[in-house]
Design a protein around this motif. Structure first.
Motif, PDB file in Angstrom:
ATOM      1  N   THR C  51      20.253   1.163 -12.090  1.00 55.31           N
ATOM      2  CA  THR C  51      21.138   1.992 -12.915  1.00 55.31           C
ATOM      3  C   THR C  51      21.308   3.411 -12.383  1.00 55.31           C
ATOM      4  O   THR C  51      22.250   4.102 -12.763  1.00 55.31           O
ATOM      5  N   ASP C  52      20.410   3.843 -11.520  1.00 58.54           N
ATOM      6  CA  ASP C  52      20.581   5.174 -10.923  1.00 58.54           C
ATOM      7  C   ASP C  52      21.777   5.209  -9.973  1.00 58.54           C
ATOM      8  O   ASP C  52      22.208   6.281  -9.564  1.00 58.54           O
ATOM      9  N   LEU C  53      22.305   4.039  -9.609  1.00 59.19           N
ATOM     10  CA  LEU C  53      23.433   4.000  -8.665  1.00 59.19           C
ATOM     11  C   LEU C  53      24.789   4.121  -9.362  1.00 59.19           C
ATOM     12  O   LEU C  53      25.826   4.042  -8.698  1.00 59.19           O
ATOM     13  N   LEU C  54      24.783   4.320 -10.662  1.00 57.91           N
ATOM     14  CA  LEU C  54      26.043   4.547 -11.370  1.00 57.91           C
ATOM     15  C   LEU C  54      26.803   5.694 -10.701  1.00 57.91           C
ATOM     16  O   LEU C  54      26.269   6.793 -10.546  1.00 57.91           O
TER      17      LEU C  54
END
Lengths: 334, 334, 334, 334
Positions: C51-54
């Motif tokens: 989710t940090d790659l959003l």
């Protein structure tokens, strides 16, 4: 005080609240823990699951119910308590203390107590209705956030002072979510992490509203509650604020008076921090006045005052024992 | 892009924000870090203090100022920035980016920019006023909580939609308090612990109110902010809510539009968790509608988007470089 | 350096090492990440899992293999890499970098490289055999503990100085065990907790012994390794000691010489702490002489130098790129 | 058992071990805590420093010594205990239990007990010499690592089986270093971090060697000890191994026999984890045979069995009370 006087059983003893209850009851001077029921762990030593109990007990988990007990604690999770009561034919002589939400009152409750399966369940918040508990036969033990928030607001409701919207934020440790494995219970995820959940829609609002509306005459204002999951294991800290048109001194007087006879609630003049209550059955409250707002900070250990400790407190009251018996616990502090 | 084009210096480089700046500038493709000033550590290798930089730099802390730089970052703490500016005779050709609150606007500011020491400081929140920053000569870098809360509310203020009281709770990691030793920074105290502080009276409210009031025409309502210290090192998570009489879809449209050209702000349709942004310069926002309330969750890394990362973002804008240059950082994730 | 030159694919991209690889490759200036394969998450956006790659990627997980890549990373876990290679008919023009132990050498390996499925896998520890890697076609990426321990001992083995029994203790973070849920990965269990496991029998000893025995002529002594699970997410710290009859200065000379051309290994004169390397591809070593013993402390990030970072380092070497390309990462520090 | 029979005082009550002692003594059924001395905090309520005690005690810290006590606990730190004894003229009727290392035996001790200031101090490890403690007048309470390591090795020494070099690694929580503020006690530094210290040279080796050499006839082999600082607050876990030429069953028999009459030591057949003993006075041991090595894992709470709990255990023995009195504590578990 004489020898052992109460036989207790636990159903659902393999979970977190079940484990805390075992820890408490093994050290309780007036209780004999007769059995610990668990469908999933039957046949194993209790200390194989609650490994800190190695050397403290030779009990094994069992999957048969021994009805020769005075009190039965249900630690089986929401929904499962009702199922359990429906399936078992328990003599009413066995008092039930249920830690789920199944028999708690809620806003739509018509009366003060919840009736089910030929039993009457009294909402077990001693600081609200100790006398009703003393006379009760069965207890619906309050929720953890519900306990922290109610204890913050009871004195205001009692004085009819909850007039304007109430705002609460609160942070809970991981044990509040139980031991089931899930992405948000994974250490790699939760360590150093934070998230909110059920913002403005947490299920404990039902029992909180019911309690507060029961105390005060005027209509209860909205309660807006923002719950957080925090990176720690034990404890709940809540900050509540609402408009309050008296002084801080008046608020302190009001709270001190309300809790004067309640041994587990303490009013701190300093800002509290969570670990003051971790591994104890205490609730510490702190009051502050900022502009028109009264700010109330409340802290509890979610597994003790928020669950199993309060269950033992209720048991003590049900059986006429001193309220603090077996609950003067050494805080972890660090 | 060509070779190095900017010479930068850091004053107060031994602290947390100073260290983050060094980490960023050493990897920035268009910056040469000329010197790192520190009164307390002068003479030591930079990697003796910021030990993760072993092998990355041979710089030593110095106690003399080299004026042959294009930009000077001040990481000297609140109050000390003013003192520094008063004592030094810096040519105005050196652009100043100050990370303290000394030159930030606040509610009583008469004009848009703060003038001091023959300089004009522009409040450096790129998502508010990128064009003013591009033309600025000096920057007052916003506070960490201030950044998280403003980014949550800017699109509403822009549309004149902040009509009713605003409620915010937010939790910050330990690096927000800097590296000075204090009882609440002791590991034994803070591990697994929580407390609130400056409830409804946090100093960042001044710059937040100034920003929001500057955007919307109608009078800004009260902002009630409950800050917490949490048991983690990096990051800020804030939950803000206020009455909003449109739909969730309209809110999403509004936020998406507002932030369309801003590369560091992302709108998540899922509930975010703090570690999504730790060690990045991102801000992730999440919107939710509960009854009449719009709930906005915002997360940032307090040392990056909340301090040194935003300072580099401002530097990039000041010098006409791409806004994201040197700021596409690998998240820690765990 | 020109534009993108390499197309890369990842198999098993939903796990921890897969996620780290994606983070690294998205920022790598010479790599185009063509696809991320995952059986469990196919069809979902990559940022729905990591989710940090959003905001960083629009890739979706896929369950079909695109063979139009130059390099394929296998992040599928021990045993599954062999199964994958057996089932797929991959052209040998695709270089494989496998992060499992399936193709690593071990003590019983007859030759220097492991042959399987018409391919030859070279053990990918650049500080041991960079030249062999440069010429390799496929890589077996070393284990995390194996990397930390080998880097601590390589210079001694090279000089034929591992004569007496070797003792190692090492502590790993939770990400070393991957993302699968288990009782020892539960936050409530692991927070503030510790345990040892596989004491004196850890599987990485096989590759470690093979490496060291390959370097030195005399028979390798026993290596006793005590691994621990620690309450943190990222990183490995190992302390190794063995009898060494030269001075500390001679040891430092020996290590400095050995690692002179290796950009990720640094010798620290101060006692290191784990967070110096967290979120970097570095290994920091520290030497100490106590009586007859030489004590070597080594620290790495288990997901970077211990897994995905080293895999990218190997890729850089395989394709003739600078060894550090895309790996100069900002440490988390806190 | 009758009413209160012992009056106790604490010197140095504002620190960590002092605080634990207060927690224990307030709940001890046979002790009256008469005073808590502290130079730094005199005049403040005890609960102002040990904030979890709010509601539990109305005691204030004092800077005058009340000599009307039966036992005096010294929690004043290494070196300061000697100074205190030199400056005070305490009647010998007051038994001293000192928690510092000042009166512990060490390898160069000529006799079994340490004489100083007209007193004889007996080394207070009940599992080694309960009978000597029962007859003692003053106690030198063992160190925390020393307790964990001695309990791991006592049965071997007793049987003359410590023949080959001993290797120990151990990890301690932050409370082991006390409450003084230092860079390695800062939360931002220690959270998620690790380091070793005093490798192969920890000061507790002196008392450990003295104990073990006192038990076995043959010369004691070298003990190599690698201590670590871990990211948690309470507890010590040690792994010890040495050559042992009998079977695992024989080892288990040997340990079970040795500890049969010692209520706080438990042999676990499962691999233990630290939190099994946190907030208890237990030591859990685990045995494992790997090749020629016997591996012993030992865990204690450094503030309880490693300090204040053991001090109370010693007090119980000194005054003829049951060894476990006041020490059957609820584990924190999480």
């Amino acid at each position: 005080m004489g020898g052992v006087s109460i036989n207790a059983g636990i159903v659902g003893g393999a979970g977190y609240t079940g484990g805390e209850l075992i820890r408490l009851l093994l050290n309780h001077p007036q209780v004999q823990l007769s059995f610990v029921h668990s469908n999933s762990q039957a046949g194993k030593p209790v200390h194989a699951v609650h490994t800190d109990l190695l050397g403290d007990t030779d009990l094994y988990f069992t999957d048969t119910l021994d009805q020769d007990v005075d009190v039965l604690f249900l630690c089986v999770g929401h929904g499962a308590a009702k199922t359990f009561m429906a399936e078992q034919q328990l003599p009413v002589s066995i008092k039930i203390i249920d830690l789920s939400q199944d028999f708690r009152w809620n806003e739509s409750s018509k009366s003060d107590a919840v009736s089910a399966y030929d039993r009457v369940f009294v909402y077990g918040l001693p600081e609200l209705q100790r006398q009703a508990i003393v006379k009760a036969e069965n207890i619906a033990n309050p929720g953890c956030f519900a306990t922290a928030i109610q204890l913050a607001l009871l004195p205001l409701a009692k004085q009819n002072l909850l007039a304007a919207e109430i705002h609460v934020s609160g942070i809970t440790g991981s044990t509040g979510a139980g031991q089931s494995l899930s992405p948000t219970s994974h250490y790699s995820w939760r360590s150093g992490n934070l998230s909110n959940y059920k913002v403005l829609s947490h299920q404990h609002l039902h029992e909180i509203r019911r309690t507060l509306q029961g105390l005060q005459e005027q209509a209860l204002p909205d309660i807006n509650f923002v719950p957080y999951r925090g990176p720690f294991t034990r404890g709940i800290l809540c900050t509540s604020y609402t408009r309050f048109y008296q002084t801080l001194e008046q608020a302190q007087e009001l709270y001190t008076t309300y809790y004067a006879s309640h041994p587990f609630v303490h009013i701190s003049t300093d800002t509290p921090d969570l670990k003051q209550v971790v591994n104890t059955n205490k609730c510490i409250l702190h009051l502050q006045k900022e502009g028109e707002y009264l700010v109330i900070t409340s802290i509890i250990d979610n597994l003790l005052k928020g669950a199993s400790g309060q269950a033992v407190q209720n048991m003590n009251l049900l059986f006429g024992m001193p309220e603090q018996l077996g609950l003067q616990l050494k805080a972890t502090s660090f």
